[in-house]
Design a protein around this motif. Structure first.
Motif, PDB file in Angstrom:
ATOM      1  N   ARG A 167       0.842  -1.200   0.000  1.00 31.88           N
ATOM      2  CA  ARG A 167       0.000   0.000   0.000  1.00 31.88           C
ATOM      3  C   ARG A 167       0.876   1.247   0.000  1.00 31.88           C
ATOM      4  O   ARG A 167       0.570   2.233  -0.678  1.00 31.88           O
ATOM      5  N   THR A 168       1.999   1.290   0.700  1.00 31.32           N
ATOM      6  CA  THR A 168       2.890   2.446   0.730  1.00 31.32           C
ATOM      7  C   THR A 168       3.514   2.644  -0.635  1.00 31.32           C
ATOM      8  O   THR A 168       3.595   3.778  -1.133  1.00 31.32           O
ATOM      9  N   ILE A 169       3.893   1.540  -1.296  1.00 30.21           N
ATOM     10  CA  ILE A 169       4.497   1.650  -2.630  1.00 30.21           C
ATOM     11  C   ILE A 169       3.462   2.173  -3.602  1.00 30.21           C
ATOM     12  O   ILE A 169       3.754   3.076  -4.394  1.00 30.21           O
ATOM     13  N   ASN A 170       2.238   1.678  -3.565  1.00 27.38           N
ATOM     14  CA  ASN A 170       1.180   2.137  -4.488  1.00 27.38           C
ATOM     15  C   ASN A 170       0.878   3.606  -4.249  1.00 27.38           C
ATOM     16  O   ASN A 170       0.635   4.385  -5.189  1.00 27.38           O
ATOM     17  N   ASN A 172       2.897   5.871  -3.179  1.00 27.17           N
ATOM     18  CA  ASN A 172       4.015   6.655  -3.719  1.00 27.17           C
ATOM     19  C   ASN A 172       3.953   6.698  -5.233  1.00 27.17           C
ATOM     20  O   ASN A 172       4.253   7.722  -5.847  1.00 27.17           O
ATOM     21  N   ILE A 173       3.556   5.600  -5.875  1.00 28.96           N
ATOM     22  CA  ILE A 173       3.423   5.569  -7.346  1.00 28.96           C
ATOM     23  C   ILE A 173       2.337   6.527  -7.766  1.00 28.96           C
ATOM     24  O   ILE A 173       2.495   7.273  -8.741  1.00 28.96           O
ATOM     25  N   ASP A 174       1.219   6.578  -7.051  1.00 23.70           N
ATOM     26  CA  ASP A 174       0.129   7.508  -7.377  1.00 23.70           C
ATOM     27  C   ASP A 174       0.608   8.959  -7.244  1.00 23.70           C
ATOM     28  O   ASP A 174       0.292   9.823  -8.063  1.00 23.70           O
ATOM     29  N   PHE A 176       3.701  10.044  -7.612  1.00 22.01           N
ATOM     30  CA  PHE A 176       4.606  10.329  -8.735  1.00 22.01           C
ATOM     31  C   PHE A 176       3.829  10.507 -10.026  1.00 22.01           C
ATOM     32  O   PHE A 176       4.185  11.349 -10.838  1.00 22.01           O
ATOM     33  N   GLY A 177       2.791   9.717 -10.227  1.00 23.76           N
ATOM     34  CA  GLY A 177       1.959   9.844 -11.427  1.00 23.76           C
ATOM     35  C   GLY A 177       1.279  11.189 -11.476  1.00 23.76           C
ATOM     36  O   GLY A 177       1.183  11.844 -12.515  1.00 23.76           O
ATOM     37  N   LYS A 180       3.702  13.811 -12.436  1.00 22.84           N
ATOM     38  CA  LYS A 180       4.047  13.751 -13.852  1.00 22.84           C
ATOM     39  C   LYS A 180       3.003  14.436 -14.679  1.00 22.84           C
ATOM     40  O   LYS A 180       3.305  15.143 -15.641  1.00 22.84           O
TER      41      LYS A 180
END
Length: 184
Positions: A167-170, A172-174, A176-177, A180
């Motif tokens: 959940r922490t990785i997801n 962080n990906i959100d 960054f997205g 962008k």
């Protein structure tokens, strides 16, 4: 003494001109001869003797005059020499005073220069100490930060399980997205 008076009495009684002879009275003949010689010398030698005495007097006067002139010149030269000596002594005193002043000035300059050099050494020492203190402080901070970070990672790793980790990785990906899309 009787012979001397007899000879003078004898002079008063001259024999007649017709007789000629030798006078054997030494005192009487010497007096006559001396008086004749002195008379001739006075008569003929008076001019010569006077000229000799005048010449001698002139030479003496000239010598005295020359001596006085030389004395005057010598006194004048002595005064010039004394004035020159006073001038040289004054210049020597002035040189001595100037030299002492210059030595004192050099001494003060040397002391000031030494003081400035010591002050610069002191400043350099203080800067070196301050630099070393800052470096030691930075090293301590880095170690503290590294230890704190390592402690935090250990705490996170021990507290996190796989699901929380995903959940922490997801998340962080959100993030960054979204960043962008904003930059595009």
């Amino acid at each position: 003494m009787k012979n001397v008076t007899d000879s003078f009495v004898f002079l008063g009684h001259w024999p007649s001109a017709g007789s000629f002879g030798f006078n054997t009275d030494i005192l009487a003949t010497n007096l006559i001869n001396l008086s004749v010689v002195i008379g001739v010398l006075i008569f003929f030698g008076k001019g010569v003797l006077s000229d000799l005495l005048d010449n001698r007097k002139q030479r003496i006067l000239n010598t005295i005059r020359n001596s006085e002139e030389l004395r005057g010149k010598a006194i004048e030269q002595l005064e010039k020499a004394r004035a020159h000596l006073r001038k040289v002594e004054m210049e020597a005193d002035q040189f001595r005073v100037n030299r002492y002043s210059e030595i004192e000035r050099d001494k003060i300059n040397f002391i000031n220069s030494t003081y400035k050099t010591l002050e610069q050494f002191e400043n350099d020492k203080n800067e070196t100490i301050h630099f070393e203190q800052q470096r030691a402080i930075n090293q301590v901070r880095q170690r503290v930060f590294q230890q704190a970070l390592q402690g935090a990672l250990e705490t996170l790793n021990s507290c996190l399980n796989n699901e929380l980790h995903l959940r922490t990785i997801n998340a962080n990906i959100d993030i960054f997205g979204a960043m962008k899309e904003i930059t595009d």
